[in-house]
Design an enzyme around this catalytic site. Structure first.
Site, mmCIF file in Angstrom:
data_model
loop_
_atom_site.group_PDB
_atom_site.id
_atom_site.type_symbol
_atom_site.label_atom_id
_atom_site.label_comp_id
_atom_site.label_asym_id
_atom_site.label_seq_id
_atom_site.Cartn_x
_atom_site.Cartn_y
_atom_site.Cartn_z
ATOM 1 N N LEU A 8 48.608 51.468 28.482
ATOM 2 C CA LEU A 8 49.363 50.901 29.271
ATOM 3 C C LEU A 8 49.050 50.357 30.807
ATOM 4 C CD1 LEU A 8 51.754 53.917 29.123
ATOM 5 C CD2 LEU A 8 52.174 51.509 28.458
ATOM 6 N N SER A 9 49.260 48.714 30.986
ATOM 7 C CA SER A 9 48.089 48.407 32.011
ATOM 8 C C SER A 9 49.373 48.642 33.285
ATOM 9 C CB SER A 9 48.130 47.460 31.907
ATOM 10 O OG SER A 9 49.172 46.393 31.208
ATOM 11 N N GLY A 10 50.645 48.447 32.990
ATOM 12 C CA GLY A 10 52.093 49.022 34.114
ATOM 13 C C GLY A 10 51.935 47.354 33.799
ATOM 14 N N VAL A 12 54.215 43.921 31.387
ATOM 15 C CA VAL A 12 55.283 44.097 31.005
ATOM 16 C C VAL A 12 55.449 44.120 29.028
ATOM 17 C CG1 VAL A 12 55.986 41.368 30.505
ATOM 18 C CG2 VAL A 12 57.645 43.504 30.190
ATOM 19 N N ASP A 13 53.638 44.013 28.902
ATOM 20 C CA ASP A 13 53.066 43.665 27.354
ATOM 21 C C ASP A 13 52.678 45.104 26.586
ATOM 22 O OD1 ASP A 13 53.843 40.717 27.549
ATOM 23 O OD2 ASP A 13 51.866 40.181 28.137
ATOM 24 N N CYS A 100 35.565 42.629 29.469
ATOM 25 C CA CYS A 100 36.055 43.300 29.733
ATOM 26 C C CYS A 100 36.488 44.405 28.242
ATOM 27 C CB CYS A 100 37.413 43.717 29.872
ATOM 28 S SG CYS A 100 38.179 44.432 30.943
ATOM 29 N N CYS A 200 40.013 40.668 35.020
ATOM 30 C CA CYS A 200 40.935 42.022 34.065
ATOM 31 C C CYS A 200 40.691 43.256 34.543
ATOM 32 C CB CYS A 200 40.022 41.651 33.233
ATOM 33 S SG CYS A 200 39.788 43.452 31.420
#
Length: 395
Positions: A8-10, A12-13, A100, A200
């Site tokens: 979870l990157s914060g 929307v995707d 990355c 990234c």
């Protein structure tokens, strides 16, 4: 129930990826990667990772999934940042995003996920995974995302069969507007968040300033080479073999101060890359100046006017033997073999017709049409249809 750890990157995707997996009946765990907190190399006054990890936490709460943060900043500094400084110092232009994925998300992060008992790792990449049977063996395919405008398979061009086996890409069948719609319906905090730019996972980075913290500025000269310079009309030698011809085409032109006139000064050739036109601060030319070559040994930059300047174009590039990577190892070429492919030398470039030639000296990628700004240190990736089958570092 199979267990999936979602990066979870914060954004929307990855938020929607987590939701879709939960809907499909997986046991989903959200994990946020903190990849940077080195104050000795300040990046900007803002602290985007804090905001991002907060958003990731809110999404996890909304979806009702467990959430934790892992600190990978040490590995990130060693595998990505130090590598970048080193590459720029040598006059090459690395691609931190491809790296990355190979070194952090699908390696360090994946190992952490598997240690939590996960069966798979999932990300919010716009690409798809296919599976085929060949000689009684299961082979995994990296396929382009359905949304041609967002296809991110290029960023995963260095993944291996082992990494793909454990990966899921839940949004690969969707378009970006569809992903945003789902997030809006779920009232997720990330629904209207802008796509992250910059390095990234580091957030808002201005590359020259970032590099200046490790690579000392040193003044050098900027030359302009005329489009009709005699260096572009030199006679092409006769070659004793195809390999010699490809090597000649991949070599590119070696410029000297005699090929151009001084038009300005710069603060270090290692801050610049081929094809770049911003940041030169040279005015008074009819068309914009583009960088056609840099030389970190002499600390010199060579430029040419306009996007169609002959110095920008080359037909062939070389990937050294140690840098050749086949996702589909079963398709890899033996010395003397060739393969027709569709290839690209940067993200978002339309695929171009090309032929691969494998020799002991390396793999030559020869394009049907000359390509603009083939850049050392970047990745070339090649496809058969919508499947990305291999890649390599441009040497």
């Amino acid at each position: 129930m199979k267990r999936v750890v979602v990066g979870l990157s914060g954004g929307v995707d990855s938020s929607v990826a987590a939701y879709l997996l939960k809907e499909q009946g997986y046991e989903v765990i959200g994990l946020f990667m903190k990849n940077w907190h080195d104050d000795s190399v300040t990046i900007s006054n803002e602290c985007p990772w804090l905001e991002d990890s907060n958003d990731a936490l809110l999404v996890a709460e909304k979806l009702g999934i467990p959430f934790q943060t892992v600190d990978l900043s040490e590995q990130y500094k060693e595998k990505i940042v130090d590598y970048m400084f080193n590459e720029y110092e040598q006059g090459r232009t690395p691609n931190p995003d491809v790296l990355c994925n190979r070194e952090i998300k699908f390696d360090v992060f994946m190992k952490i996920a598997l240690s939590l008992g996960a069966d798979y790792v999932a990300t919010g990449h716009y690409c798809r995974k296919g599976t085929i049977q060949k000689d009684g063996k299961e082979i995994f395919q990296l396929l382009a995302g359905i949304d041609a405008n967002k296809d991110q398979s290029y960023f995963l061009c260095q993944l291996s069969q082992e990494q793909l086996a454990k990966s899921l890409f839940p949004i690969g069948e969707l378009t970006k507007p569809e992903v945003r719609d789902i997030a809006m319906q779920l009232d997720l905090v990330t629904a209207e968040k802008k796509d992250s730019q910059g390095l990234c996972f580091i957030g808002k980075v201005r590359l020259p300033e970032f590099l200046q913290q490790q690579l000392q500025p040193k003044e050098g000269l900027i030359y302009e080479v005329a489009a009709n310079d005699k260096i572009y009309s030199q006679e092409i030698p006769t070659f004793s073999s195809l390999e010699d011809q490809l090597a000649f085409e991949a070599e590119g032109i070696s410029y000297t101060s005699e090929n151009g006139k001084v038009v300005g000064k710069h603060q270090g050739a290692h801050y610049f890359t081929i094809g770049q036109r911003k940041g030169l601060n040279v005015g008074g030319t009819k068309e914009a100046l583009f960088i056609i070559a840099t030389d970190v040994k002499t600390n010199t930059i060579y430029t040419g006017q306009g996007a169609s300047h002959p110095g920008l174009f080359k037909k062939t590039l070389l990937v050294k033997p140690s840098e050749i990577h086949w996702i589909r190892e079963d398709l890899s070429l033996k010395n003397g073999e060739t393969m027709e492919v569709m290839a690209r030398i940067r993200y978002r470039q339309a695929l171009q017709k090309a032929t691969l030639y494998q020799f002991k000296s390396g793999l030559y990628v020869s394009f049907d049409e000359p390509q603009s700004a083939i850049t050392e240190g970047q990745f070339v990736a090649w496809n058969i249809g919508d499947e990305l089958v291999g890649s390599g570092v441009i040497s």
